[in-house]
Scaffold this motif. Sequence first.
Motif, mmCIF file in Angstrom:
data_model
loop_
_atom_site.group_PDB
_atom_site.id
_atom_site.type_symbol
_atom_site.label_atom_id
_atom_site.label_comp_id
_atom_site.label_asym_id
_atom_site.label_seq_id
_atom_site.Cartn_x
_atom_site.Cartn_y
_atom_site.Cartn_z
ATOM 1 N N ARG A 92 0.604 -1.251 0.201
ATOM 2 C CA ARG A 92 0.186 -0.111 0.330
ATOM 3 C C ARG A 92 0.215 1.096 0.556
ATOM 4 O O ARG A 92 0.396 1.763 -0.527
ATOM 5 C CB ARG A 92 -1.246 -0.009 1.088
ATOM 6 N N LYS A 93 1.437 1.585 0.715
ATOM 7 C CA LYS A 93 2.917 2.644 1.084
ATOM 8 C C LYS A 93 4.027 2.351 0.200
ATOM 9 O O LYS A 93 4.614 4.033 -0.385
ATOM 10 C CB LYS A 93 3.356 2.989 2.260
ATOM 11 N N ALA A 94 4.476 1.163 -0.841
ATOM 12 C CA ALA A 94 5.643 1.653 -1.902
ATOM 13 C C ALA A 94 4.624 1.303 -2.977
ATOM 14 O O ALA A 94 6.147 0.941 -3.694
ATOM 15 C CB ALA A 94 6.758 0.521 -0.794
ATOM 16 N N SER A 95 3.630 0.741 -3.352
ATOM 17 C CA SER A 95 3.067 0.477 -4.525
ATOM 18 C C SER A 95 3.002 1.584 -4.888
ATOM 19 O O SER A 95 1.481 2.398 -5.233
ATOM 20 C CB SER A 95 2.721 -0.419 -5.330
ATOM 21 N N VAL A 96 3.992 3.273 -5.625
ATOM 22 C CA VAL A 96 2.834 4.709 -5.701
ATOM 23 C C VAL A 96 2.950 4.620 -7.269
ATOM 24 O O VAL A 96 3.721 5.053 -8.085
ATOM 25 C CB VAL A 96 3.758 5.029 -5.135
ATOM 26 N N ILE A 97 1.740 4.780 -8.140
ATOM 27 C CA ILE A 97 1.114 5.956 -8.892
ATOM 28 C C ILE A 97 1.969 7.633 -8.512
ATOM 29 O O ILE A 97 0.524 8.001 -7.958
ATOM 30 C CB ILE A 97 -0.001 5.210 -9.594
ATOM 31 N N SER A 98 1.897 8.530 -9.602
ATOM 32 C CA SER A 98 2.935 9.549 -8.975
ATOM 33 C C SER A 98 2.892 10.159 -9.792
ATOM 34 O O SER A 98 3.644 9.304 -11.327
ATOM 35 C CB SER A 98 4.332 9.372 -8.720
ATOM 36 N N THR A 134 -0.704 3.454 -3.673
ATOM 37 C CA THR A 134 -0.993 4.797 -3.509
ATOM 38 C C THR A 134 -1.113 5.872 -4.812
ATOM 39 O O THR A 134 -0.296 5.401 -5.816
ATOM 40 C CB THR A 134 0.603 5.577 -2.938
ATOM 41 N N ILE A 135 -1.981 6.515 -4.824
ATOM 42 C CA ILE A 135 -2.311 7.433 -6.273
ATOM 43 C C ILE A 135 -1.232 9.046 -5.090
ATOM 44 O O ILE A 135 -2.340 8.890 -4.442
ATOM 45 C CB ILE A 135 -3.244 6.967 -6.438
ATOM 46 N N GLN A 136 -0.319 9.736 -5.649
ATOM 47 C CA GLN A 136 -0.119 10.957 -5.887
ATOM 48 C C GLN A 136 -0.157 11.812 -6.338
ATOM 49 O O GLN A 136 0.140 11.591 -7.639
ATOM 50 C CB GLN A 136 0.755 10.632 -4.377
ATOM 51 N N ASN A 137 -0.730 12.920 -6.097
ATOM 52 C CA ASN A 137 0.102 14.037 -6.724
ATOM 53 C C ASN A 137 1.831 14.948 -5.913
ATOM 54 O O ASN A 137 1.220 15.646 -5.053
ATOM 55 C CB ASN A 137 -0.539 15.631 -7.226
ATOM 56 N N ALA A 138 2.173 14.294 -6.689
ATOM 57 C CA ALA A 138 3.970 14.704 -5.905
ATOM 58 C C ALA A 138 4.289 16.390 -5.627
ATOM 59 O O ALA A 138 5.267 16.975 -5.206
ATOM 60 C CB ALA A 138 5.123 14.388 -7.239
ATOM 61 N N PHE A 139 3.593 17.677 -6.287
ATOM 62 C CA PHE A 139 3.395 18.300 -5.838
ATOM 63 C C PHE A 139 3.549 19.158 -4.501
ATOM 64 O O PHE A 139 2.362 18.768 -4.000
ATOM 65 C CB PHE A 139 2.348 19.601 -7.141
ATOM 66 N N ASP A 140 4.200 19.481 -3.773
ATOM 67 C CA ASP A 140 4.567 20.939 -2.689
ATOM 68 C C ASP A 140 3.706 21.227 -2.492
ATOM 69 O O ASP A 140 4.299 22.493 -2.259
ATOM 70 C CB ASP A 140 6.039 19.989 -2.059
ATOM 71 N N GLY A 141 2.201 21.231 -1.820
ATOM 72 C CA GLY A 141 1.659 23.175 -2.170
ATOM 73 C C GLY A 141 1.931 23.720 -1.012
ATOM 74 O O GLY A 141 2.417 24.884 -1.309
ATOM 75 N N LEU A 142 2.411 22.808 -0.141
ATOM 76 C CA LEU A 142 2.584 23.765 1.531
ATOM 77 C C LEU A 142 3.869 24.045 0.912
ATOM 78 O O LEU A 142 4.145 25.890 1.228
ATOM 79 C CB LEU A 142 3.473 22.862 2.506
ATOM 80 N N ALA A 143 4.869 23.709 0.619
ATOM 81 C CA ALA A 143 6.150 24.717 0.752
ATOM 82 C C ALA A 143 5.898 25.910 -0.893
ATOM 83 O O ALA A 143 6.747 26.062 -0.670
ATOM 84 C CB ALA A 143 7.263 23.174 -0.256
ATOM 85 N N GLU A 144 5.751 24.907 -1.560
ATOM 86 C CA GLU A 144 4.965 26.629 -2.688
ATOM 87 C C GLU A 144 4.529 27.793 -1.966
ATOM 88 O O GLU A 144 4.592 28.498 -2.585
ATOM 89 C CB GLU A 144 4.587 25.454 -3.969
ATOM 90 N N CYS A 199 -10.114 3.657 2.909
ATOM 91 C CA CYS A 199 -9.258 5.017 2.264
ATOM 92 C C CYS A 199 -8.155 5.845 2.883
ATOM 93 O O CYS A 199 -9.088 6.213 3.767
ATOM 94 C CB CYS A 199 -9.745 5.102 0.763
ATOM 95 N N LEU A 200 -7.460 6.995 2.485
ATOM 96 C CA LEU A 200 -6.708 7.109 3.102
ATOM 97 C C LEU A 200 -6.772 8.520 2.080
ATOM 98 O O LEU A 200 -6.449 8.873 0.523
ATOM 99 C CB LEU A 200 -5.533 7.982 3.856
ATOM 100 N N VAL A 201 -7.366 9.779 2.735
ATOM 101 C CA VAL A 201 -7.422 11.046 1.386
ATOM 102 C C VAL A 201 -6.494 12.420 2.461
ATOM 103 O O VAL A 201 -7.553 12.865 3.202
ATOM 104 C CB VAL A 201 -8.949 11.879 0.958
ATOM 105 N N THR A 202 -5.929 12.819 1.927
ATOM 106 C CA THR A 202 -5.033 14.148 2.484
ATOM 107 C C THR A 202 -5.605 15.173 1.607
ATOM 108 O O THR A 202 -5.751 15.803 1.052
ATOM 109 C CB THR A 202 -4.043 13.808 2.353
ATOM 110 N N GLY A 203 -5.682 16.560 2.533
ATOM 111 C CA GLY A 203 -5.849 17.559 1.856
ATOM 112 C C GLY A 203 -5.942 18.093 2.180
ATOM 113 O O GLY A 203 -5.963 18.379 3.617
ATOM 114 N N SER A 204 -5.616 19.796 1.839
ATOM 115 C CA SER A 204 -6.306 21.179 2.943
ATOM 116 C C SER A 204 -7.765 21.993 1.880
ATOM 117 O O SER A 204 -8.425 21.417 2.752
ATOM 118 C CB SER A 204 -5.272 22.359 3.041
#
Length: 366
Positions: A92-98, A134-144, A199-204
């Motif tokens: 789950r954590k290491a099979s990542v579509i990014s 995991t399906i992620q968008n790798a854009f670092d929103g907080l840093a940006e 599922c886990l969904v993260t965001g702001s």
Amino acid sequence: MSLFLPDRRSVLAGAALLVPGVASAAARYDAVLWRGPGKPPVAAPTYASLSAAVAAAPANGTKPFRIFVARGVWDEQVVIDKPFVHLVGQDRKASVISHLAASGLTAPDGKRWGTFRTPTLFVRAPDFAARNLTIQNAFDGLAEMSKPGGLHSHDGGGPQAVALMLDKGSDRARFADVDLLSYQDTLFPDAGSSLFERCLVTGSYDFIFGAGQALFRDCEIRSRPRPVDPIDGYIVAPSTSIEQPVGFVFVKCRLTKEAGTKKGSVYLGRPWRPSSQFADGRYGDPKFQGATAFIDCWMDDHIAPAGWTEMWYTGKDGNPRTMLQPEDARFSQFNATGPGAAKFERGRWLSASEARAMTQVVLARL
């Protein structure tokens, strides 16, 4: 009082995908994502990209085409345009579509990405399923957003970065034990029906948004801090058509927070009213009356006491800051618990029978 909801997984097509142990090497697969060296973890034709594996699936398949996603970061933007494509991760954590794309960044064609082109994974065909990855968008929103001159706007030049979009053509999509990660506009269920379990969904900001019908069951919905803004965010921004009886339904989910997310700083949601073209101009379409319900959900103390809030749209007079109030949408809750549970005077409280009926509407379409 907790609402009893029957488990309908046994009636879903391809329900075996949701059963623990399916990701074992003993299961049969039609393709495996594998770069080597050495022997792939399952016996199946190997592909170096998910797009290539999807291309190998039948154009009009009527049974699952199972793709095993081995451990690794599979960095690409992928379109699922064939029915019955099923993804099963090795880890789950290491099979990542990014993929990394944000609305305000420049795409390979020299234009800004814009929100609707940013998804890492587009689903445009029915009966898609994914499990244990995991399906992620790798854009670092907080840093940006934290750096001088970073992307802050809410238009096409902002930090919106979608991980998953259920686009036109998607229906009966199912996700189990999947992490969906980004910072703003993470999950875009914009079409058809879908089921998310464990599922886990993260965001702001507006990190679950769109016009589709989606049931979230036993999921974690994790808010992330947004220190550059007065509030830390909004969980949902539904644009449900008035023709649909329900939009997003959360059942027995946990609304959690990352460290740094302020107390009372996250609204359950706000109503998104997209514009349409009419004979007398282009403005917010009144047919969009967003619908969301939180049923039997535990909420941490980051949830705002009001529960729901307003959102702007373009009025018929051309005013782009016309405000749509939550009372003009279909926002509701039932049996909220936890430190963030409150009276939520801006959302309607459901009866047990209403909550049960709302959940069954989504299940009936899956």
